[in-house]
Design a protein around this motif. Structure first.
Motif, short mmCIF file in Angstrom:
data_model
loop_
_atom_site.label_atom_id
_atom_site.label_comp_id
_atom_site.label_asym_id
_atom_site.label_seq_id
_atom_site.Cartn_x
_atom_site.Cartn_y
_atom_site.Cartn_z
N ARG A 199 1.11 -1.27 0.21
CA ARG A 199 -0.19 -0.07 -0.25
C ARG A 199 0.51 1.64 0.03
NH1 ARG A 199 -4.73 -0.07 1.22
NH2 ARG A 199 -5.43 2.02 2.32
N CYS A 210 1.18 4.41 -3.15
CA CYS A 210 0.61 5.17 -3.00
C CYS A 210 -1.37 5.67 -2.34
CB CYS A 210 0.84 5.99 -4.22
SG CYS A 210 2.25 6.65 -4.56
N LEU A 211 -1.23 4.28 -1.15
CA LEU A 211 -2.32 4.12 -1.23
C LEU A 211 -2.42 4.72 0.46
CD1 LEU A 211 -3.67 1.79 -2.50
CD2 LEU A 211 -4.24 3.55 -3.11
N THR A 212 -0.83 4.51 1.26
CA THR A 212 -0.79 5.33 2.43
C THR A 212 0.07 5.63 3.22
OG1 THR A 212 -1.39 3.93 5.04
CG2 THR A 212 0.14 2.99 3.36
N PRO A 217 0.51 9.07 -0.28
CA PRO A 217 -0.65 9.65 -1.36
C PRO A 217 -0.78 10.80 -1.98
CG PRO A 217 -1.19 8.43 1.03
CD PRO A 217 1.33 9.08 0.53
N ARG A 245 0.49 11.10 -8.05
CA ARG A 245 0.26 11.01 -9.57
C ARG A 245 0.57 10.21 -10.71
NH1 ARG A 245 -5.06 13.15 -11.18
NH2 ARG A 245 -6.62 14.15 -9.62
N LYS A 286 1.11 6.63 -9.24
CA LYS A 286 0.17 6.37 -9.70
C LYS A 286 -0.35 5.38 -11.08
CE LYS A 286 -3.37 6.01 -6.35
NZ LYS A 286 -3.98 7.37 -5.83
N GLY A 287 -0.29 7.13 -11.69
CA GLY A 287 0.16 6.91 -12.74
C GLY A 287 0.50 5.32 -13.86
N VAL A 297 -2.03 -1.92 -10.60
CA VAL A 297 -2.41 -2.75 -9.15
C VAL A 297 -3.12 -3.92 -9.40
CG1 VAL A 297 -2.80 -2.11 -7.00
CG2 VAL A 297 -1.91 -0.38 -7.98
N TYR A 336 -12.36 -5.88 -5.75
CA TYR A 336 -13.37 -4.86 -6.06
C TYR A 336 -13.95 -4.92 -7.61
CZ TYR A 336 -10.96 -3.90 -1.40
OH TYR A 336 -10.55 -3.89 -0.56
N HIS A 357 -12.04 2.20 -15.90
CA HIS A 357 -10.81 2.63 -14.81
C HIS A 357 -9.06 2.91 -16.27
CE1 HIS A 357 -9.00 1.35 -11.93
NE2 HIS A 357 -7.75 0.83 -12.54
N PHE A 392 -9.31 6.92 -15.82
CA PHE A 392 -9.35 7.14 -14.58
C PHE A 392 -8.24 7.85 -14.74
CE2 PHE A 392 -12.61 4.80 -11.81
CZ PHE A 392 -13.85 5.13 -11.82
N TYR A 393 -7.53 6.82 -15.89
CA TYR A 393 -6.21 7.00 -15.51
C TYR A 393 -5.92 8.14 -17.15
CZ TYR A 393 -3.68 3.09 -13.53
OH TYR A 393 -3.96 2.06 -12.74
N ARG A 430 -7.88 -4.76 -15.73
CA ARG A 430 -8.19 -3.70 -15.10
C ARG A 430 -6.83 -3.20 -15.05
NH1 ARG A 430 -11.93 -3.14 -10.19
NH2 ARG A 430 -9.73 -4.34 -9.20
N ASN A 469 -18.41 -3.16 -2.10
CA ASN A 469 -18.05 -3.82 -3.17
C ASN A 469 -16.52 -3.27 -3.80
OD1 ASN A 469 -18.73 -1.36 -4.29
ND2 ASN A 469 -21.02 -2.17 -4.38
N GLY A 470 -16.26 -2.80 -2.66
CA GLY A 470 -14.55 -1.26 -3.13
C GLY A 470 -14.53 -1.01 -4.54
N PRO A 521 -4.82 7.04 -10.85
CA PRO A 521 -5.11 8.83 -10.49
C PRO A 521 -5.59 9.44 -10.58
CG PRO A 521 -3.75 8.37 -12.68
CD PRO A 521 -4.63 6.77 -11.90
N THR A 579 -6.92 6.36 2.32
CA THR A 579 -5.34 5.98 2.27
C THR A 579 -5.36 6.32 3.46
OG1 THR A 579 -5.46 9.00 2.08
CG2 THR A 579 -5.77 7.29 0.13
#
Lengths: 326, 262
Positions: free
Chosen positions: A65, A69-71, A87, A90, A93-94, A98, A104, A118, A121-122, A165, B97-98, B107, B261
């Motif tokens: 994580r 960059c999730l924590t 966190p 970008r 993360k780009g 993951v 999910y 997804h 989102f990028y 994904r 469902n996350g 990002p 986060t």
């Protein structure tokens, strides 16, 4: 490493010293008083598959994580693809894909919609996302399921969709957190094949798994961690040879009294060590043949015993013990 | 890192638009059943109370009873459409469902997720409000061309009620806790915000307390536009609506950010 060795056929644009994709120094994460990650140092090189192995609660997911960059880390440094990880980073993360432990997947969307959105989102355009989705559904052998609802998929298909994904953003670093847990052998083999194909394309892979055969097959290098610390690191083969030796003798369903008789014959020069793995007694020694001869001569050779190559599982059990973790 | 000490305001970015798009794609799959759910109750209220009770209570502050409650129920429909989605659905997106957890690996910033949800709730409010308006039309309840302006307050109403509901969803530990929000906040507001009776004859203290809640102002505004009657205090209602919308906007960002986060 020799740089001008005539045997090198590698692409000259590939530097002799591999570039570092992830670099952790003194990486620490605390939750209140609990230290989930307690000062880890490791490097993941670009283009390799790097394994993070450890029992439940060892700190694998927290490490993952932080890399994703999730924590935030509590202390130490963590560089991912040349940037400090934190966190909201970008740029990192780009370039990441993951595959989280849980699927999910969006139950309201179709297979295609799940990964297409997804890609959006990028920051991909509708056309790019659509094209990429088509490619990846084919790559993960889901092209027959494009317009189905996610809930109609089998566990293996769901997992393949999650990997598709994660690949939508054309990641430089693919993070696989227990990618094959709960999959049947066929599905696992397909996932392994795909991971190898991605690696061949130059994607760096970071893998956590509970399956030692998976780690042994896929990982170029790995670390075994427990209680937030790195216990050992190295190439799978090298770790096996160094920590448990080439081979071992496994005796299933053997009585402890018999074992006592066997261990009494061991000598210091055997460099033997042994342990119980479930109901089996396992003996490790570079001197196995001599030991077996000795037992034969003494007439105490166990009736049922397998001589087998030692594996990563033996390394893992030796390092992390056998008590159950939750 | 942002989101720990300060407020996290929603971000209306391209990423937020994609969150909006995911909600829209999901809604398209379920709209038939979800429209029925969101209309069942207000429509029952309108028919039972408006025409049932309305046979006895013929006038309410000078208007036919059904004319009085119709516009109020329109505001309630919009509020409920948003509140259900941002409480139960958002709770599931976060915990079951996350969906948020998968978004955050891309990002996207949590504030963009909030922004996208607000955009979608504005549209939901508009959609469900307008369909209810279409129901009111043949009943002869719409009396003014001013009703054509309704989309604007409906969009704002969506944003207004999205913030608090999403905040509750991020704070709730289980579905039961979400019901508290409905029982303690949403339902009393529905009952006492001038949907069924005017506030004029209530004791001043109670009336002032009610005026501190948001729904009553939305009800006043939708009623004014649908009936074409503009009380001199309407500008105050508009100010309250705008004020609350801005104030509530920052409610869930920080908590969602921490949940995603940490």
């Amino acid at each position: 490493m020799t740089t001008n060795a005539p045997t090198t056929i590698a692409n000259p644009s590939v530097p002799a010293t591999p570039a570092v994709a992830v670099s952790a120094r003194g990486l620490t994460k605390q939750f209140g008083n609990f230290e989930a990650v307690a000062g880890m140092d490791f490097d993941v090189y670009e283009g390799e598959c790097f394994g993070l192995l450890g029992p439940n609660g060892a700190g694998k997911s927290t490490t993952i994580r932080m890399i994703c960059c999730l924590t935030a880390r509590t202390a130490g440094s963590l560089t991912v693809l040349g940037e400090p990880a934190a966190p909201g980073q970008r740029t990192i993360k780009g370039q990441l894909g993951v595959v989280s432990q849980e699927d999910y997947l969006d139950p309201a969307l179709t297979v295609r919609e799940n990964i297409e959105i997804h890609g959006r989102f990028y920051g991909q355009s509708p056309e790019v996302a659509a094209l990429r989705a088509t490619e990846l559904l084919e790559f993960m052998q889901l092209d027959g399921k494009t317009n189905e609802q996610v809930r109609s998929l089998s566990g293996g298909m769901r997992r393949r969709l999650v990997i598709a994904r994660a690949l939508m953003g054309r990641p430089r670093l693919l993070v696989l957190d227990e990618p094959t847990t709960g999959l049947d052998p066929q599905a696992r083999i397909l996932v392994w094949r795909k991971v190898r194909e991605l690696k061949a394309e130059g994607v760096t892979v970071l893998l956590t798994t509970h399956y030692m055969d998976e780690a042994q097959r896929l990982c170029d290098r790995l670390v075994v961690i427990d209680h937030g610390r790195i216990l050992e690191s190295g190439r799978p083969r090298e770790l096996i040879l160094r920590l448990v030796g080439r081979e071992c003798l496994e005796c299933p369903d053997i009585a402890p009294a018999v074992v006592d008789g066997l261990t009494a014959t061991l000598r210091p020069e055997d460099q033997a060590w042994h342990e119980w793995q479930s109901d089996s007694w396992v003996l490790f020694s570079p001197n196995l043949s001599a030991i077996l001869d000795r037992w034969d001569t003494a007439g105490i050779a166990p009736s049922l015993a397998y001589r087998r190559p030692a594996g990563l599982e033996d390394v893992f059990l030796r390092l992390t013990g056998r008590e159950l973790r939750d | 890192m942002d989101g720990v000490n300060g407020m996290v305001w929603p971000r209306f970015t391209k990423g937020a638009l994609m969150v909006f798009r995911r909600d829209f794609l999901s809604w398209v799959k379920y709209y038939k059943s979800s429209v029925l759910l969101n209309f069942g109750e207000p429509l029952t209220n309108l028919l039972a109370l408006g025409f049932g009770l309305g046979a006895y209570v013929t006038k309410m502050s000078g208007d036919p009873f059904v004319d009085f409650i119709g516009p109020g129920l329109l505001a309630v429909t919009a509020m409920n459409a948003v509140t259900f989605d941002m409480s139960f659905e958002a709770y599931d997106r976060l915990n079951e469902n996350g969906i948020y957890l998968s978004m955050i690996t891309a990002p996207l910033h949590p504030a963009e997720i909030v922004g996208g949800e607000y955009l979608w709730e504005a549209c939901r409010s508009l959609l469900y409000g307008l369909v209810f308006l279409v129901v009111l039309l043949p009943l002869g309840i719409v009396h003014s061309w001013w009703a054509l302006l309704l989309p604007l307050p409906l969009l704002v109403t969506g944003m207004l009620f999205a913030g608090p509901a999403l905040w509750v969803a991020t704070a709730a530990k289980n579905h039961e806790q979400l019901f508290y929000y409905f029982t303690l906040v949403v339902t009393p507001m529905f009952m006492f915000s001038g949907v069924f009776f005017p506030l004029a004859h209530l004791p001043v203290v109670i009336r002032d307390l009610i005026l501190l809640t948001p729904l009553v102002h939305v009800v006043n505004l939708t009623r004014a536009l649908i009936l074409g009657q503009f009380p001199p205090t309407l500008w105050q209602d508009i100010l309250w609506i705008v004020g609350y919308t801005i104030l509530f906007m920052a409610l869930p960002g920080r908590r969602l950010s921490r949940r995603l986060t940490d």
